[in-house]
Scaffold this motif. Structure first.
Motif, PDB file in Angstrom:
ATOM      1  N   PHE A 118       0.829  -1.205   0.000  1.00  0.00           N
ATOM      2  CA  PHE A 118       0.000   0.000   0.000  1.00  0.00           C
ATOM      3  C   PHE A 118       0.866   1.260   0.000  1.00  0.00           C
ATOM      4  CE2 PHE A 118      -3.871  -2.328   1.659  1.00  0.00           C
ATOM      5  CZ  PHE A 118      -4.733  -1.877   0.660  1.00  0.00           C
ATOM      6  N   VAL A 119       1.928   1.256   0.796  1.00  0.00           N
ATOM      7  CA  VAL A 119       2.812   2.427   0.884  1.00  0.00           C
ATOM      8  C   VAL A 119       3.519   2.667  -0.450  1.00  0.00           C
ATOM      9  CG1 VAL A 119       4.899   3.334   1.978  1.00  0.00           C
ATOM     10  CG2 VAL A 119       3.126   2.246   3.377  1.00  0.00           C
ATOM     11  N   LYS A 120       3.976   1.599  -1.079  1.00  0.00           N
ATOM     12  CA  LYS A 120       4.647   1.730  -2.384  1.00  0.00           C
ATOM     13  C   LYS A 120       3.683   2.245  -3.447  1.00  0.00           C
ATOM     14  CE  LYS A 120       7.235  -0.985  -5.782  1.00  0.00           C
ATOM     15  NZ  LYS A 120       7.782  -2.340  -6.123  1.00  0.00           N
ATOM     16  N   LYS A 121       2.457   1.740  -3.417  1.00  0.00           N
ATOM     17  CA  LYS A 121       1.443   2.142  -4.395  1.00  0.00           C
ATOM     18  C   LYS A 121       1.066   3.611  -4.238  1.00  0.00           C
ATOM     19  CE  LYS A 121      -3.224   0.822  -5.905  1.00  0.00           C
ATOM     20  NZ  LYS A 121      -4.384  -0.083  -5.633  1.00  0.00           N
ATOM     21  N   SER A 122       1.197   4.136  -3.027  1.00  0.00           N
ATOM     22  CA  SER A 122       0.762   5.504  -2.728  1.00  0.00           C
ATOM     23  C   SER A 122       1.911   6.504  -2.729  1.00  0.00           C
ATOM     24  CB  SER A 122       0.062   5.531  -1.361  1.00  0.00           C
ATOM     25  OG  SER A 122      -1.053   4.680  -1.335  1.00  0.00           O
ATOM     26  N   ARG A 140       0.980   9.992  -3.910  1.00  0.00           N
ATOM     27  CA  ARG A 140       0.148  10.702  -2.948  1.00  0.00           C
ATOM     28  C   ARG A 140       0.222   9.950  -1.618  1.00  0.00           C
ATOM     29  NH1 ARG A 140      -6.144  11.306  -1.784  1.00  0.00           N
ATOM     30  NH2 ARG A 140      -5.971  13.052  -0.364  1.00  0.00           N
ATOM     31  N   PRO A 141       1.253  10.253  -0.834  1.00  0.00           N
ATOM     32  CA  PRO A 141       1.534   9.472   0.370  1.00  0.00           C
ATOM     33  C   PRO A 141       0.427   9.586   1.416  1.00  0.00           C
ATOM     34  CG  PRO A 141       3.403  10.872  -0.239  1.00  0.00           C
ATOM     35  CD  PRO A 141       2.232  11.333  -1.040  1.00  0.00           C
ATOM     36  N   TYR A 142       0.402   8.627   2.303  1.00  0.00           N
ATOM     37  CA  TYR A 142      -0.524   8.673   3.435  1.00  0.00           C
ATOM     38  C   TYR A 142      -0.112   9.790   4.393  1.00  0.00           C
ATOM     39  CZ  TYR A 142      -2.107   4.072   1.917  1.00  0.00           C
ATOM     40  OH  TYR A 142      -2.612   3.025   1.187  1.00  0.00           O
ATOM     41  N   ASP A 143      -1.090  10.519   4.864  1.00  0.00           N
ATOM     42  CA  ASP A 143      -0.817  11.488   5.921  1.00  0.00           C
ATOM     43  C   ASP A 143      -0.546  10.767   7.237  1.00  0.00           C
ATOM     44  OD1 ASP A 143      -1.407  14.096   4.538  1.00  0.00           O
ATOM     45  OD2 ASP A 143      -3.311  13.064   4.209  1.00  0.00           O
ATOM     46  N   LYS A 201       8.758   5.115   6.580  1.00  0.00           N
ATOM     47  CA  LYS A 201       9.474   6.392   6.683  1.00  0.00           C
ATOM     48  C   LYS A 201      10.434   6.606   5.514  1.00  0.00           C
ATOM     49  CE  LYS A 201       7.953   8.445  10.347  1.00  0.00           C
ATOM     50  NZ  LYS A 201       7.286   9.764  10.233  1.00  0.00           N
ATOM     51  N   LYS A 202      10.994   5.529   5.012  1.00  0.00           N
ATOM     52  CA  LYS A 202      11.912   5.644   3.879  1.00  0.00           C
ATOM     53  C   LYS A 202      11.177   6.062   2.616  1.00  0.00           C
ATOM     54  CE  LYS A 202      15.188   2.929   1.119  1.00  0.00           C
ATOM     55  NZ  LYS A 202      15.828   1.586   0.930  1.00  0.00           N
ATOM     56  N   VAL A 203      10.030   5.431   2.372  1.00  0.00           N
ATOM     57  CA  VAL A 203       9.247   5.727   1.171  1.00  0.00           C
ATOM     58  C   VAL A 203       8.505   7.045   1.307  1.00  0.00           C
ATOM     59  CG1 VAL A 203       7.337   4.926  -0.278  1.00  0.00           C
ATOM     60  CG2 VAL A 203       8.991   3.285   0.617  1.00  0.00           C
ATOM     61  N   SER A 204       8.040   7.337   2.508  1.00  0.00           N
ATOM     62  CA  SER A 204       7.209   8.522   2.729  1.00  0.00           C
ATOM     63  C   SER A 204       7.590   9.198   4.047  1.00  0.00           C
ATOM     64  CB  SER A 204       5.729   8.131   2.741  1.00  0.00           C
ATOM     65  OG  SER A 204       4.928   9.252   3.010  1.00  0.00           O
ATOM     66  N   PRO A 205       8.648  10.005   4.064  1.00  0.00           N
ATOM     67  CA  PRO A 205       9.138  10.617   5.297  1.00  0.00           C
ATOM     68  C   PRO A 205       8.106  11.506   6.003  1.00  0.00           C
ATOM     69  CG  PRO A 205      10.761  10.824   3.534  1.00  0.00           C
ATOM     70  CD  PRO A 205       9.492  10.334   2.903  1.00  0.00           C
ATOM     71  N   SER A 206       7.155  12.054   5.250  1.00  0.00           N
ATOM     72  CA  SER A 206       6.183  12.975   5.856  1.00  0.00           C
ATOM     73  C   SER A 206       5.036  12.244   6.559  1.00  0.00           C
ATOM     74  CB  SER A 206       5.602  13.905   4.793  1.00  0.00           C
ATOM     75  OG  SER A 206       4.864  13.155   3.825  1.00  0.00           O
TER      76      SER A 206
END
Length: 347
Positions: free
Chosen positions: A72-76, A79-82, A101-106
């Motif tokens: 799910f994280v890779k697919k997003s 538009r990363p998850y909040d 955190k690596k894929v989506s630090p925010s």
């Protein structure tokens, strides 16, 4: 707000599912991973038993939750998850948290648990190894904040227990439902020695008590004034809390609880709650106006006798309990909204 909700979503009486409902109400977009999609395996049970004995054995991921989370994280990524909300994720691995955190630090990673997570029987090696990787831990145990930080939590925040407004609410009960589910005094929950002693004390002193619970409760089925029935779930659970003239609320001594899910659910369902007196219960509900409390078996007996004979007072207190739940924002919807605001404001 885009949220990835991770938890055990099986069973309508499941409080984790109820929190997921609240997240779905709030989020603009939400994905879900059910960590209990498959039945618990023998390997999981053995690993948990070994961990409880003190061995550093991680829990296996029976439902492939970690793999699904990473997908799910890779697919997003565009538009990363909040927020990634993990509801007692005992089998969520630290590598999964690092990958988020690596894929989506925010993305803010949130841990929520209704249990005392500083006690071994509520933990897992997976959880302990990853505890420092969460941005925030929400706990319903006010007295474990410093201990959670001692285990490595970067931030820990207390929140009260909650009720689900679409599930726990007063109903128009028929006479058949009142007769089938209710009674003078009732309790719904698992067996523990202290609560059993209190219930036996009531029965011995002429108070008719109905208990919904399996397991060891079945050993007390032949006690005078005590009726033991199988556990109730779904609609019958909420209806039973309301149907009892007096609904007992005991706290789990193994968790050192000061409040429990019943603390909110009984009043929210329109039931008259007679609960153990604690500092948090007294803050949540005004004694004699919105709920009643006891500190000993003799006081428990005295209040049962009094309120069984004073129906109008009993009904007024039940009405007050419903109102307090609503005005103080004790619902999942209100509480989860407050928690998400805390996460965003302190991101």
């Amino acid at each position: 707000m885009k949220i990835l909700s991770i938890g055990s979503f099986n069973g309508l009486s499941n409080t984790c599912l109820h929190r997921n409902w609240a997240l779905k109400e709030i989020a603009e977009e939400i994905d879900m991973v059910n960590i209990r999609e498959k039945q618990t395996s023998w390997l999981y049970r053995v690993a948990n038993w070994l961990f409880q004995k003190g061995l550093p054995i991680p829990l296996p991921d029976d439902s492939n939750a970690n793999k699904k989370i990473n997908a799910f994280v890779k697919k997003s990524v565009n538009r990363p998850y909040d927020i990634v909300w993990i509801d007692k994720g005992l089998m969520i691995n630290p590598d999964t948290l690092r990958n988020i955190k690596k894929v989506s630090p925010s993305t803010r990673i949130v841990s929520y648990s209704p249990d005392n997570m500083v006690l071994r029987h509520n933990q897992s090696l997976n959880y302990l190894k990853g505890i420092s990787l969460y941005d925030i831990h929400f706990t319903t145990k006010s007295y474990v904040i410093d201990k959670l930080k001692g285990l490595g939590a970067r931030r820990a925040v207390f929140t009260n227990k909650h009720y689900e407004h679409t599930f726990h609410y007063p109903r128009d009960l028929s006479k058949e439902e009142l007769d089938r589910l209710g009674g003078d005094v009732g309790f719904i929950g698992i067996w523990e020695q202290e609560r059993c002693d209190s219930i036996l004390f009531l029965a011995k002193n002429g108070i008719k008590v109905k208990v919904y619970g399996g397991g060891k409760w079945q050993e007390y089925n032949n006690i005078e004034n005590l009726e033991i029935l199988p556990a109730v779930y779904s609609e019958d659970y909420s209806k039973a809390l309301q149907a009892f003239k007096i609904s007992l609320c005991f706290l789990r001594k193994i968790n050192a609880d000061l409040q429990t899910s019943r603390s909110m659910e009984i009043p929210a369902c329109g039931g008259f709650m007679l609960a153990e007196r604690t500092s948090e219960h007294l803050e949540l509900f005004s004694e004699g106006l919105e709920a009643e409390f006891f500190s000993s078996n003799s006081e428990l007996l005295q209040k049962c006798r009094y309120y069984l004979q004073h129906e109008n007072e009993r009904k007024q207190i039940a009405i007050g309990g419903v109102a307090r739940c609503e005005t103080s924002g004790y619902s999942n919807r209100d509480a989860v909204k407050r928690m998400l605001e805390i996460v965003q404001l302190n991101g």
